[in-house]
Design a protein around this motif. Structure first.
Motif, PDB file in Angstrom:
ATOM      1  N   VAL A   1      -7.560  -0.919  28.953  1.00 16.12           N
ATOM      2  CA  VAL A   1      -6.117  -0.735  28.816  1.00 16.12           C
ATOM      3  C   VAL A   1      -5.505  -0.922  30.196  1.00 16.12           C
ATOM      4  O   VAL A   1      -5.787  -0.150  31.118  1.00 16.12           O
TER       5      VAL A   1
ATOM      6  N   ASN B   1      -3.297  -4.549  26.074  1.00 16.02           N
ATOM      7  CA  ASN B   1      -2.484  -3.353  25.873  1.00 16.02           C
ATOM      8  C   ASN B   1      -2.254  -3.188  24.378  1.00 16.02           C
ATOM      9  O   ASN B   1      -1.563  -4.018  23.772  1.00 16.02           O
ATOM     10  N   PRO B   2      -2.824  -2.158  23.769  1.00 18.89           N
ATOM     11  CA  PRO B   2      -2.600  -1.971  22.329  1.00 18.89           C
ATOM     12  C   PRO B   2      -1.128  -1.969  21.961  1.00 18.89           C
ATOM     13  O   PRO B   2      -0.750  -2.417  20.881  1.00 18.89           O
ATOM     14  N   GLY B   3      -0.286  -1.499  22.879  1.00 17.45           N
ATOM     15  CA  GLY B   3       1.145  -1.409  22.595  1.00 17.45           C
ATOM     16  C   GLY B   3       1.834  -2.740  22.396  1.00 17.45           C
ATOM     17  O   GLY B   3       2.882  -2.805  21.753  1.00 17.45           O
ATOM     18  N   ASN B   4       1.290  -3.838  22.958  1.00 20.58           N
ATOM     19  CA  ASN B   4       1.971  -5.128  22.756  1.00 20.58           C
ATOM     20  C   ASN B   4       1.263  -6.004  21.724  1.00 20.58           C
ATOM     21  O   ASN B   4       1.601  -7.174  21.557  1.00 20.58           O
TER      22      ASN B   4
ATOM     23  N   LYS C   1      -0.343   6.509  26.321  1.00 20.24           N
ATOM     24  CA  LYS C   1       0.174   6.104  25.011  1.00 20.24           C
ATOM     25  C   LYS C   1      -0.738   5.032  24.403  1.00 20.24           C
ATOM     26  O   LYS C   1      -1.102   5.112  23.219  1.00 20.24           O
ATOM     27  N   HIS C   2      -1.131   4.054  25.204  1.00 20.83           N
ATOM     28  CA  HIS C   2      -2.018   3.001  24.712  1.00 20.83           C
ATOM     29  C   HIS C   2      -3.397   3.564  24.373  1.00 20.83           C
ATOM     30  O   HIS C   2      -4.012   3.191  23.364  1.00 20.83           O
TER      31      HIS C   2
ATOM     32  N   SER D   1       2.501   5.617  30.088  1.00 18.81           N
ATOM     33  CA  SER D   1       2.307   4.355  29.379  1.00 18.81           C
ATOM     34  C   SER D   1       0.831   4.149  29.049  1.00 18.81           C
ATOM     35  O   SER D   1       0.476   3.798  27.914  1.00 18.81           O
TER      36      SER D   1
END
Length: 357
Positions: free
Chosen positions: A131, A105-108, A160-161, A157
């Motif tokens: 993702v 997950n790019p977000g984490n 967003k990633h 979510s």
């Protein structure tokens, strides 16, 4: 019979395996060994491949696991995906060591420059990034915005990633939206399928033990595949991952999306049945387990539906009183005593499949 019309997608490759609407639906699994135990991990990967797995994922929680990946990739009989969380350097090390795909997950991962480094290294190697969004680990802002776990929250979510990767010019993307609740998983994937052209990886996460997972996965994954949604699947079973593959193959065969292997049609039996159909069907299943050639075999217990089903199959038997009719390509071959039915059927299978059973 009318086939399922697959959703059009961007096509990707994991190693030499195509992913997307122009390619067959693939089956994935994940090792549950310690990745640093290279021998044990490779042994499990080989067992998975033997039972029809197409792509395997391994956990990479630390530097030692990232280093172990190098030998695992070299000796694996199928493409290997590295499962990465939080530490961008593990993704870079895994790419350097030859993995065919990343799950993250790019977000984490943290700062945008870290994501750019991963995307650049993946792009240079033509390595896709999956993702993955899990209903059990949604961001707090999504939970607050949508009042809890909802399909819309999961889709937002994921997007967003995805947007993080797209902003830096990376589009070798797969998406998975997984939930332990089947209706939520179905709805989230329907919604994301309307918004993007990326391939989708399907699964009901934390589906439980074998029987529970069989039902949840068949309903969840099967519903979406029947609508043309889904390009690669993973059945989640607590325990030995090899057991996932029986369910996965059965789902694909039931929908006509995979022809490999024997498809046994057998009736539930009723008061008209005059042979031990369970015993016969079980023996046929066991004796044909290793056949890869697509064959439809009917094992029927009485003269009501039996002859019709047997005629529609490649081979079949229809039980009578202590005996049965043997069919091949819709034609009756002969009448056979009950004690000889299985062997007679296997002899005919051998003629078609070219394999002693």
């Amino acid at each position: 019979m009318e086939g399922i019309r697959r959703r059009e997608t961007i096509d990707l490759f994991l190693g030499g395996i195509g992913i997307g609407g122009a390619h067959p639906v693939t089956i994935q699994s994940m090792t549950n060994t310690n990745t640093c135990d290279i021998t044990g991990t490779l042994e499990q990967i080989r067992r998975l491949a033997l039972h029809g797995c197409d792509i395997v994922r391994v956990a990479v929680p630390d530097d030692s696991a990232a280093e172990a990946v190098a030998k695992i990739v070299r000796e694996s009989p199928m493409p290997v995906i590295a499962d990465i969380h939080f530490d961008y350097s593990l993704a870079l090390s895994s790419l350097k060591n030859g993995v065919h795909g990343l799950r993250l997950n790019p977000g984490n991962i943290g700062a945008e420059w870290k994501i750019k480094e991963i995307a650049k290294a993946a792009q240079e190697r033509n390595v896709p990034i999956r993702v993955g969004v899990n209903s059990g680990s949604l961001e707090k802002e999504q939970l607050a915005k949508h009042g809890g776990v909802t399909s819309r929250a999961m889709v937002e979510s994921a997007l967003k990633h995805v947007n993080i990767l797209e902003k830096i010019g990376f589009n070798l993307i797969k998406i998975s939206l997984k939930a332990s609740g089947v209706p939520l998983m179905i709805q989230a994937n329907r919604e994301i399928a309307e918004k993007v052209k990326y391939p989708l990886h399907l699964g009901v996460t934390e589906a439980g033990l074998y029987e529970s997972s069989s039902i949840k996965s068949a309903v969840g994954i099967g519903t979406l595949l029947s609508e043309g949604i889904g390009d690669t699947i993973r059945v989640s079973v607590t325990g030995d991952p090899v057991r996932e593959l029986t369910i996965a193959h059965s789902i694909l065969k039931a929908l006509g999306l995979r022809k490999k292997g024997v498809d046994i049609v057998s009736c539930p039996t009723c008061g008209r049945c005059q042979v031990d159909l369970f015993k016969i069907a079980k023996e046929v299943e066991e004796k044909t387990a290793g056949i890869n050639q697509p064959l439809k075999i009917a094992v029927m217990g009485c003269v009501v539906n039996g002859p019709g089903e047997a005629r529609e199959a490649d081979l079949g038997i229809a039980g009578g009183k202590g005996s049965g009719l043997l069919f091949s390509k819709g034609k009756i071959i002969r009448k056979v005593p009950e004690s000889e039915l299985v062997q007679a059927l296997c002899d005919e299978i051998d003629k078609i499949a070219g394999k002693e059973v």
